[in-house]
Design an enzyme around this catalytic site. Structure first.
Site, PDB file in Angstrom:
ATOM      1  N   ASP A 172       2.290   4.007  -6.566  1.00 42.31           N
ATOM      2  CA  ASP A 172       2.055   4.428  -7.948  1.00 42.31           C
ATOM      3  C   ASP A 172       2.157   3.243  -8.922  1.00 42.31           C
ATOM      4  OD1 ASP A 172       1.559   6.142 -10.000  1.00 42.31           O
ATOM      5  OD2 ASP A 172       3.503   7.149  -9.965  1.00 42.31           O
ATOM      6  N   GLY A 173       1.384   3.330 -10.005  1.00 45.43           N
ATOM      7  CA  GLY A 173       1.503   2.346 -11.086  1.00 45.43           C
ATOM      8  C   GLY A 173       0.314   1.415 -11.245  1.00 45.43           C
ATOM      9  N   ASN A 174      -0.773   1.690 -10.511  1.00 46.22           N
ATOM     10  CA  ASN A 174      -1.951   0.805 -10.634  1.00 46.22           C
ATOM     11  C   ASN A 174      -2.531   0.840 -12.050  1.00 46.22           C
ATOM     12  OD1 ASN A 174      -1.698   0.442  -7.899  1.00 46.22           O
ATOM     13  ND2 ASN A 174      -3.413   1.764  -7.351  1.00 46.22           N
TER      14      ASN A 174
ATOM     15  N   ARG B  55      -0.995   1.591 -14.934  1.00 49.28           N
ATOM     16  CA  ARG B  55      -0.131   0.897 -15.905  1.00 49.28           C
ATOM     17  C   ARG B  55      -0.198  -0.611 -15.724  1.00 49.28           C
ATOM     18  NH1 ARG B  55       4.786   4.493 -14.490  1.00 49.28           N
ATOM     19  NH2 ARG B  55       3.257   5.247 -12.996  1.00 49.28           N
TER      20      ARG B  55
ATOM     21  N   HIS C 103      -6.470  -0.659  -9.361  1.00 53.32           N
ATOM     22  CA  HIS C 103      -6.610  -0.112  -8.007  1.00 53.32           C
ATOM     23  C   HIS C 103      -6.981  -1.222  -7.017  1.00 53.32           C
ATOM     24  CE1 HIS C 103      -5.868   3.838  -9.448  1.00 53.32           C
ATOM     25  NE2 HIS C 103      -6.996   3.936 -10.147  1.00 53.32           N
TER      26      HIS C 103
ATOM     27  N   THR D 289      -5.216  15.555  -3.748  1.00 55.11           N
ATOM     28  CA  THR D 289      -6.091  16.678  -4.111  1.00 55.11           C
ATOM     29  C   THR D 289      -6.137  16.840  -5.636  1.00 55.11           C
ATOM     30  OG1 THR D 289      -4.173  18.075  -3.610  1.00 55.11           O
ATOM     31  CG2 THR D 289      -5.928  18.044  -1.978  1.00 55.11           C
TER      32      THR D 289
ATOM     33  N   ASN E 175      -6.071  14.183  -7.754  1.00 53.73           N
ATOM     34  CA  ASN E 175      -6.717  13.026  -8.376  1.00 53.73           C
ATOM     35  C   ASN E 175      -8.171  13.290  -8.802  1.00 53.73           C
ATOM     36  OD1 ASN E 175      -4.920  10.543  -6.375  1.00 53.73           O
ATOM     37  ND2 ASN E 175      -4.485  11.283  -8.443  1.00 53.73           N
TER      38      ASN E 175
ATOM     39  N   ARG F 236      -9.184  13.133 -12.509  1.00 53.13           N
ATOM     40  CA  ARG F 236      -9.375  11.881 -13.269  1.00 53.13           C
ATOM     41  C   ARG F 236     -10.839  11.710 -13.669  1.00 53.13           C
ATOM     42  NH1 ARG F 236      -4.969   7.567 -11.195  1.00 53.13           N
ATOM     43  NH2 ARG F 236      -3.272   9.078 -11.114  1.00 53.13           N
TER      44      ARG F 236
ATOM     45  N   SER G 244       5.362  14.618  -5.714  1.00 54.98           N
ATOM     46  CA  SER G 244       3.964  14.856  -6.088  1.00 54.98           C
ATOM     47  C   SER G 244       3.080  15.384  -4.946  1.00 54.98           C
ATOM     48  CB  SER G 244       3.348  13.581  -6.665  1.00 54.98           C
ATOM     49  OG  SER G 244       4.079  13.150  -7.774  1.00 54.98           O
TER      50      SER G 244
HETATM   51  C1  FPP Z   1      -1.591   5.618  -8.317  1.00 55.49           C
HETATM   52  O1  FPP Z   1      -1.598   4.791  -9.444  1.00 55.49           O
HETATM   53  C2  FPP Z   1      -2.582   5.182  -7.373  1.00 55.49           C
HETATM   54  C3  FPP Z   1      -3.681   5.895  -7.005  1.00 55.49           C
HETATM   55  C4  FPP Z   1      -4.006   7.232  -7.509  1.00 55.49           C
HETATM   56  C5  FPP Z   1      -4.670   5.336  -6.075  1.00 55.49           C
HETATM   57  C6  FPP Z   1      -4.093   4.458  -5.013  1.00 55.49           C
HETATM   58  C7  FPP Z   1      -5.165   3.579  -4.538  1.00 55.49           C
HETATM   59  C8  FPP Z   1      -4.986   2.323  -4.088  1.00 55.49           C
HETATM   60  C9  FPP Z   1      -3.701   1.660  -3.897  1.00 55.49           C
HETATM   61  C10 FPP Z   1      -6.158   1.492  -3.762  1.00 55.49           C
HETATM   62  C11 FPP Z   1      -7.178   2.131  -2.957  1.00 55.49           C
HETATM   63  C12 FPP Z   1      -6.721   2.444  -1.604  1.00 55.49           C
HETATM   64  C13 FPP Z   1      -7.454   2.230  -0.541  1.00 55.49           C
HETATM   65  C14 FPP Z   1      -7.013   2.699   0.803  1.00 55.49           C
HETATM   66  C15 FPP Z   1      -8.689   1.483  -0.653  1.00 55.49           C
HETATM   67  P1  FPP Z   1      -1.984   5.400 -10.851  1.00 55.49           P
HETATM   68  O2  FPP Z   1      -3.405   5.088 -11.108  1.00 55.49           O
HETATM   69  O3  FPP Z   1      -1.616   6.841 -10.887  1.00 55.49           O
HETATM   70  O4  FPP Z   1      -1.058   4.557 -11.777  1.00 55.49           O
HETATM   71  P2  FPP Z   1      -0.555   4.987 -13.218  1.00 55.49           P
HETATM   72  O5  FPP Z   1       0.404   6.133 -13.014  1.00 55.49           O
HETATM   73  O6  FPP Z   1       0.128   3.757 -13.731  1.00 55.49           O
HETATM   74  O7  FPP Z   1      -1.751   5.358 -14.025  1.00 55.49           O
END
Ligand code: FPP
Length: 248
Positions: A26-28, A30, A43, A72, A74, A77, A202
């Site tokens: 989690d956290g991509n 942010r 990501h 399921t 996501n 978004r 989650s």
């Molecule tokens: C959560 O961060 C992350 C995801 C919903 C996607 C995870 C995907 C990857 C790590 C890369 C793709 C994976 C593969 C196997 C190619 P968030 O976007 O919910 O972060 P946030 O809460 O800060 O917005």
């Protein structure tokens, strides 16, 4: 000893390395926002962290690593963000196909892949087949995965087998129910790590995490390092797992 274990200088108790670790990456978003970058960049950085951590996990002799890549939920978004993740996934699967000859990683997808684009489903089938006999770590990637959805799919399949006269309702126990889940045959994770400061599961591996230890860190997934991963394992080694019983 696990064949791919590379002995490294560490304080860790190598007899207590978990067989299975689950990660909520989690956290991509942010991470990207902090840098005024589009979510896709977060990501992408997250996918690079996944590459790095899977290599570390394999070198440590971890047998199963399960990562939550797309839930399921996501699908709620934006179309743009979903497309960004799916394109990354295509790239990731393609790269793994090229590497499959020399790598020892077995790739296994959990979740209901039927909602994914047909070309992705095909890539998944090829990659799972190409890597099915690999003797190294198994990387389980959760795609269109939800713990409740997995349990419902498993319950439906059990119901079908009962209706066909192959099984009796009385035969169902925890072991048998586990065999109807996407993780059939895989030991439950001893440790679940979640990054980015959120402290909830989650809808991830609801059945399998029943007795797992949890490790939460404020680090955003793209910033998560080999040291953070080893620290989580090191701390896990001091936890006392009683599974509802009492101290021996
Ligand atoms: C959560 O961060 C992350 C995801 C919903 C996607 C995870 C995907 C990857 C790590 C890369 C793709 C994976 C593969 C196997 C190619 P968030 O976007 O919910 O972060 P946030 O809460 O800060 O917005």
């Amino acid at each position: 000893m696990f064949p791919f274990f590379k002995k490294k200088k560490t304080n860790m108790d190598i007899r207590k390395i978990p067989r299975h670790i689950a990660i909520i990456m989690d956290g991509n978003g942010r991470w990207a926002a902090k840098r005024s970058l589009p979510k896709k960049a977060g990501h992408k950085a997250g996918a690079q962290t996944l590459e790095k951590i899977s290599r570390v996990a394999m070198d440590m002799g971890i047998e199963h690593l399960t990562v939550y890549a797309f839930s399921t939920e996501n699908w709620k978004r934006s179309e743009e963000e979903i497309k960004g993740i799916m394109d990354l996934l295509r790239y990731y699967l393609k790269t793994h196909m090229e590497r499959a000859k020399k790598d020892q990683v077995r790739i296994h997808i959990i979740g209901d892949i039927h909602r994914l684009d047909e070309d992705i489903q095909e890539q998944i089938r090829i990659l799972e087949e190409l890597t099915k006999d690999k003797q190294g770590m198994c990387l389980h990637i959760a795609l269109n995965y939800g713990g409740r959805d997995e349990i419902i799919r498993g319950a439906r399949e059990f119901g079908r087998r009962v209706a066909q006269g192959e099984l009796l309702p009385e035969q169902l126990d925890e072991g048998m129910f586990g065999s109807f889940l996407d993780t059939a045959g895989v030991p439950d994770p001893e440790l679940m790590i979640r990054t980015s400061g959120e402290e909830r599961i989650s809808n991830f591996l609801l059945w399998q995490l029943a007795y797992s230890e949890f490790s939460f860190t404020d680090k955003l997934w793209p910033d998560f390092t080999e040291e953070d991963f080893k620290k989580a394992i090191f701390e896990y080694q001091f936890r006392e797992r009683r599974f509802g019983g009492r101290k021996a």
